[in-house]
Design a protein around this motif. Structure first.
Motif, PDB file in Angstrom:
ATOM      1  N   ALA A  68      25.934 -44.186  15.612  1.00 54.76           N
ATOM      2  CA  ALA A  68      26.653 -43.333  16.564  1.00 54.76           C
ATOM      3  C   ALA A  68      26.894 -44.075  17.874  1.00 54.76           C
ATOM      4  O   ALA A  68      27.993 -44.012  18.445  1.00 54.76           O
ATOM      5  CB  ALA A  68      25.878 -42.041  16.804  1.00 54.76           C
ATOM      6  N   LEU A  69      25.876 -44.779  18.337  1.00 52.90           N
ATOM      7  CA  LEU A  69      26.010 -45.530  19.588  1.00 52.90           C
ATOM      8  C   LEU A  69      27.055 -46.625  19.459  1.00 52.90           C
ATOM      9  O   LEU A  69      27.912 -46.771  20.336  1.00 52.90           O
ATOM     10  CB  LEU A  69      24.664 -46.137  19.971  1.00 52.90           C
ATOM     11  CG  LEU A  69      24.716 -47.076  21.177  1.00 52.90           C
ATOM     12  CD1 LEU A  69      23.902 -46.509  22.317  1.00 52.90           C
ATOM     13  CD2 LEU A  69      24.216 -48.454  20.815  1.00 52.90           C
ATOM     14  N   THR A  70      27.011 -47.394  18.376  1.00 52.24           N
ATOM     15  CA  THR A  70      27.956 -48.504  18.257  1.00 52.24           C
ATOM     16  C   THR A  70      29.387 -48.007  18.125  1.00 52.24           C
ATOM     17  O   THR A  70      30.302 -48.597  18.714  1.00 52.24           O
ATOM     18  CB  THR A  70      27.589 -49.433  17.077  1.00 52.24           C
ATOM     19  OG1 THR A  70      27.465 -48.667  15.888  1.00 52.24           O
ATOM     20  CG2 THR A  70      26.286 -50.169  17.336  1.00 52.24           C
ATOM     21  N   GLU A  71      29.596 -46.909  17.406  1.00 55.52           N
ATOM     22  CA  GLU A  71      30.949 -46.366  17.296  1.00 55.52           C
ATOM     23  C   GLU A  71      31.460 -45.889  18.655  1.00 55.52           C
ATOM     24  O   GLU A  71      32.599 -46.140  19.032  1.00 55.52           O
ATOM     25  CB  GLU A  71      30.979 -45.217  16.283  1.00 55.52           C
ATOM     26  CG  GLU A  71      30.825 -45.696  14.851  1.00 55.52           C
ATOM     27  CD  GLU A  71      30.695 -44.553  13.858  1.00 55.52           C
ATOM     28  OE1 GLU A  71      30.822 -43.370  14.265  1.00 55.52           O
ATOM     29  OE2 GLU A  71      30.472 -44.845  12.671  1.00 55.52           O
ATOM     30  N   ARG A  72      30.599 -45.193  19.396  1.00 56.58           N
ATOM     31  CA  ARG A  72      30.993 -44.685  20.711  1.00 56.58           C
ATOM     32  C   ARG A  72      31.288 -45.822  21.682  1.00 56.58           C
ATOM     33  O   ARG A  72      32.304 -45.814  22.379  1.00 56.58           O
ATOM     34  CB  ARG A  72      29.881 -43.781  21.260  1.00 56.58           C
ATOM     35  CG  ARG A  72      30.145 -43.245  22.664  1.00 56.58           C
ATOM     36  CD  ARG A  72      29.107 -42.217  23.075  1.00 56.58           C
ATOM     37  NE  ARG A  72      27.734 -42.633  22.953  1.00 56.58           N
ATOM     38  CZ  ARG A  72      27.098 -43.371  23.865  1.00 56.58           C
ATOM     39  NH1 ARG A  72      27.727 -43.791  24.954  1.00 56.58           N
ATOM     40  NH2 ARG A  72      25.829 -43.702  23.696  1.00 56.58           N
ATOM     41  N   LEU A  73      30.412 -46.833  21.709  1.00 55.08           N
ATOM     42  CA  LEU A  73      30.599 -47.927  22.650  1.00 55.08           C
ATOM     43  C   LEU A  73      31.741 -48.847  22.247  1.00 55.08           C
ATOM     44  O   LEU A  73      32.414 -49.409  23.115  1.00 55.08           O
ATOM     45  CB  LEU A  73      29.295 -48.706  22.838  1.00 55.08           C
ATOM     46  CG  LEU A  73      28.149 -47.893  23.450  1.00 55.08           C
ATOM     47  CD1 LEU A  73      26.946 -48.776  23.682  1.00 55.08           C
ATOM     48  CD2 LEU A  73      28.567 -47.206  24.733  1.00 55.08           C
TER      49      LEU A  73
END
Length: 197
Positions: free
Chosen positions: A7-12
Protein backbone atom coordinates in the motif's frame (compact mmCIF):
# COMPACT_ATOMS: atom_id res chain seq x y z
CA UNK A 1 5.28 -8.54 -0.10
CA UNK A 2 3.86 -7.21 3.18
CA UNK A 3 0.41 -5.63 2.62
CA UNK A 4 1.42 -2.41 4.41
CA UNK A 5 4.53 -2.14 2.24
CA UNK A 6 2.48 -2.76 -0.91
CA UNK A 7 0.00 0.00 0.00
CA UNK A 8 2.81 2.39 0.88
CA UNK A 9 4.79 1.77 -2.30
CA UNK A 10 1.73 2.19 -4.52
CA UNK A 11 0.77 5.44 -2.78
CA UNK A 12 4.28 6.87 -2.85
CA UNK A 13 4.87 5.81 -6.46
CA UNK A 14 1.76 7.80 -7.40
CA UNK A 15 2.93 10.79 -5.31
CA UNK A 16 6.34 10.75 -6.99
CA UNK A 17 4.76 10.58 -10.45
CA UNK A 18 2.29 13.36 -9.62
CA UNK A 19 5.06 15.81 -8.80
CA UNK A 20 6.14 15.88 -12.43
CA UNK A 21 9.67 16.58 -11.22
CA UNK A 22 12.35 15.33 -13.59
CA UNK A 23 13.93 12.16 -12.26
CA UNK A 24 11.33 11.62 -9.51
CA UNK A 25 10.46 8.18 -10.84
CA UNK A 26 14.14 7.23 -10.99
CA UNK A 27 14.67 8.38 -7.41
CA UNK A 28 11.58 6.47 -6.32
CA UNK A 29 12.73 3.27 -8.06
CA UNK A 30 16.19 3.57 -6.51
CA UNK A 31 14.87 4.09 -2.97
CA UNK A 32 12.34 1.28 -3.32
CA UNK A 33 14.96 -1.19 -4.52
CA UNK A 34 18.14 -0.31 -2.63
CA UNK A 35 19.49 -2.56 0.07
CA UNK A 36 21.90 0.18 1.22
CA UNK A 37 20.59 1.40 4.58
CA UNK A 38 23.11 4.24 4.61
CA UNK A 39 21.64 5.54 1.36
CA UNK A 40 18.18 5.48 2.91
CA UNK A 41 19.43 7.20 6.07
CA UNK A 42 21.02 9.94 3.95
CA UNK A 43 17.58 10.77 2.55
CA UNK A 44 16.45 11.57 6.09
CA UNK A 45 19.34 13.93 6.82
CA UNK A 46 20.11 15.60 3.51
CA UNK A 47 18.09 18.72 2.66
CA UNK A 48 15.88 18.94 -0.39
CA UNK A 49 14.24 15.51 -0.45
CA UNK A 50 10.45 15.51 -0.93
CA UNK A 51 8.14 14.11 1.74
CA UNK A 52 7.36 10.96 -0.27
CA UNK A 53 11.09 10.12 -0.46
CA UNK A 54 11.59 10.72 3.25
CA UNK A 55 8.59 8.56 4.10
CA UNK A 56 9.77 5.72 1.87
CA UNK A 57 13.28 5.86 3.37
CA UNK A 58 12.00 6.04 6.96
CA UNK A 59 9.58 3.16 6.43
CA UNK A 60 12.21 0.91 4.87
CA UNK A 61 14.71 1.71 7.62
CA UNK A 62 12.08 1.16 10.31
CA UNK A 63 11.00 -2.27 9.13
CA UNK A 64 14.69 -3.17 8.80
CA UNK A 65 15.17 -2.28 12.49
CA UNK A 66 17.46 0.68 11.79
CA UNK A 67 16.91 3.20 14.58
CA UNK A 68 18.06 6.12 12.43
CA UNK A 69 14.45 6.19 11.24
CA UNK A 70 12.98 6.85 14.67
CA UNK A 71 12.61 10.65 14.60
CA UNK A 72 11.23 10.72 11.07
CA UNK A 73 8.74 7.96 11.82
CA UNK A 74 7.50 9.75 14.95
CA UNK A 75 6.93 12.91 12.91
CA UNK A 76 5.01 10.88 10.33
CA UNK A 77 2.99 9.17 13.08
CA UNK A 78 1.63 12.62 13.96
CA UNK A 79 0.99 13.72 10.36
CA UNK A 80 -2.38 15.09 9.23
CA UNK A 81 -2.55 12.46 6.46
CA UNK A 82 -3.88 9.15 7.91
CA UNK A 83 -2.06 6.87 5.42
CA UNK A 84 1.26 8.40 6.49
CA UNK A 85 0.36 7.84 10.14
CA UNK A 86 -0.58 4.23 9.43
CA UNK A 87 2.65 3.43 7.61
CA UNK A 88 4.71 5.11 10.34
CA UNK A 89 2.91 3.12 13.04
CA UNK A 90 3.57 -0.09 11.13
CA UNK A 91 7.28 0.67 10.82
CA UNK A 92 7.61 1.86 14.44
CA UNK A 93 6.05 -1.37 15.70
CA UNK A 94 8.81 -3.27 13.93
CA UNK A 95 11.65 -0.88 14.76
CA UNK A 96 12.09 -2.19 18.31
CA UNK A 97 13.28 1.16 19.63
CA UNK A 98 12.77 1.62 23.39
CA UNK A 99 11.70 5.25 22.81
CA UNK A 100 8.71 4.28 20.66
CA UNK A 101 6.13 3.67 23.39
CA UNK A 102 6.99 6.89 25.20
CA UNK A 103 6.68 8.87 21.96
CA UNK A 104 3.38 7.19 21.03
CA UNK A 105 2.01 7.87 24.53
CA UNK A 106 2.98 11.53 24.27
CA UNK A 107 1.23 11.83 20.91
CA UNK A 108 -1.88 9.94 22.05
CA UNK A 109 -2.32 12.15 25.13
CA UNK A 110 -1.53 15.49 23.47
CA UNK A 111 -4.86 17.35 23.49
CA UNK A 112 -3.58 19.82 20.90
CA UNK A 113 -3.11 16.95 18.42
CA UNK A 114 -5.97 14.66 19.44
CA UNK A 115 -7.35 14.71 15.88
CA UNK A 116 -4.26 12.69 14.92
CA UNK A 117 -4.21 10.35 17.94
CA UNK A 118 -5.86 7.32 16.32
CA UNK A 119 -2.67 5.70 15.03
CA UNK A 120 -0.60 6.42 18.16
CA UNK A 121 -3.38 4.75 20.19
CA UNK A 122 -3.38 1.70 17.93
CA UNK A 123 0.42 1.54 18.07
CA UNK A 124 0.34 1.57 21.88
CA UNK A 125 -2.00 -1.42 21.84
CA UNK A 126 0.29 -3.29 19.47
CA UNK A 127 3.38 -2.51 21.55
CA UNK A 128 1.81 -3.64 24.85
CA UNK A 129 4.38 -1.45 26.62
CA UNK A 130 4.20 -0.22 30.23
CA UNK A 131 3.11 3.19 28.86
CA UNK A 132 0.21 1.72 26.87
CA UNK A 133 -2.54 1.30 29.47
CA UNK A 134 -1.98 4.62 31.32
CA UNK A 135 -1.90 6.55 28.03
CA UNK A 136 -5.05 4.89 26.72
CA UNK A 137 -6.87 5.50 30.01
CA UNK A 138 -5.90 9.19 29.97
CA UNK A 139 -6.92 9.61 26.35
CA UNK A 140 -10.25 7.85 26.86
CA UNK A 141 -11.09 9.82 30.02
CA UNK A 142 -10.74 13.03 28.01
CA UNK A 143 -12.92 11.66 25.20
CA UNK A 144 -15.79 10.97 27.61
CA UNK A 145 -16.56 14.68 27.95
CA UNK A 146 -19.93 15.80 26.58
CA UNK A 147 -19.96 16.50 22.83
CA UNK A 148 -16.39 15.32 22.26
CA UNK A 149 -15.91 15.05 18.47
CA UNK A 150 -13.20 12.38 18.54
CA UNK A 151 -15.32 9.23 18.81
CA UNK A 152 -13.00 7.16 16.61
CA UNK A 153 -10.14 7.86 19.02
CA UNK A 154 -12.37 6.98 21.98
CA UNK A 155 -13.50 3.76 20.34
CA UNK A 156 -9.88 2.79 19.58
CA UNK A 157 -9.03 3.36 23.24
CA UNK A 158 -11.96 1.23 24.43
CA UNK A 159 -11.11 -1.60 22.05
CA UNK A 160 -7.41 -1.32 22.85
CA UNK A 161 -7.96 -1.43 26.59
CA UNK A 162 -10.06 -4.54 26.12
CA UNK A 163 -7.33 -6.11 24.04
CA UNK A 164 -4.73 -5.30 26.71
CA UNK A 165 -6.99 -6.74 29.44
CA UNK A 166 -5.53 -4.68 32.28
CA UNK A 167 -7.61 -4.29 35.46
CA UNK A 168 -6.63 -0.61 35.73
CA UNK A 169 -8.88 0.09 32.73
CA UNK A 170 -12.09 -1.14 34.40
CA UNK A 171 -13.20 2.22 35.89
CA UNK A 172 -12.87 4.19 32.65
CA UNK A 173 -14.48 1.39 30.65
CA UNK A 174 -17.40 1.41 33.09
CA UNK A 175 -17.68 5.17 32.51
CA UNK A 176 -17.70 4.51 28.75
CA UNK A 177 -20.82 2.37 29.16
CA UNK A 178 -22.82 5.60 29.55
CA UNK A 179 -21.88 6.70 26.01
CA UNK A 180 -24.09 5.05 23.37
CA UNK A 181 -21.38 5.14 20.70
CA UNK A 182 -18.98 3.30 23.02
CA UNK A 183 -21.23 1.13 25.16
CA UNK A 184 -21.16 -2.06 23.07
CA UNK A 185 -17.38 -1.95 22.69
CA UNK A 186 -17.01 -1.19 26.41
CA UNK A 187 -19.07 -4.27 27.32
CA UNK A 188 -16.80 -6.42 25.15
CA UNK A 189 -13.69 -4.78 26.58
CA UNK A 190 -14.81 -5.30 30.17
CA UNK A 191 -15.51 -8.96 29.40
CA UNK A 192 -11.84 -9.39 28.51
CA UNK A 193 -10.60 -8.01 31.83
CA UNK A 194 -10.19 -10.63 34.57
CA UNK A 195 -12.81 -10.30 37.30
CA UNK A 196 -15.09 -7.98 35.28
CA UNK A 197 -17.55 -10.49 33.80
Amino acid sequence: MDEELRALTERLRAEAAATGAPGARTVYDRLAATGDLDELADVLTEPGHPLWARELAAFRLGVAGDRRAFESLVLLLNHRDPPRCASAAHALARLDDPRTARAAAALATNELRVAYALHPVRLLVELRAPESVPALITTLERRLRPHDPYRRVALACVEGLGHLGDKRAAPVLNDALAHPALAEAAVRALARIPGQR
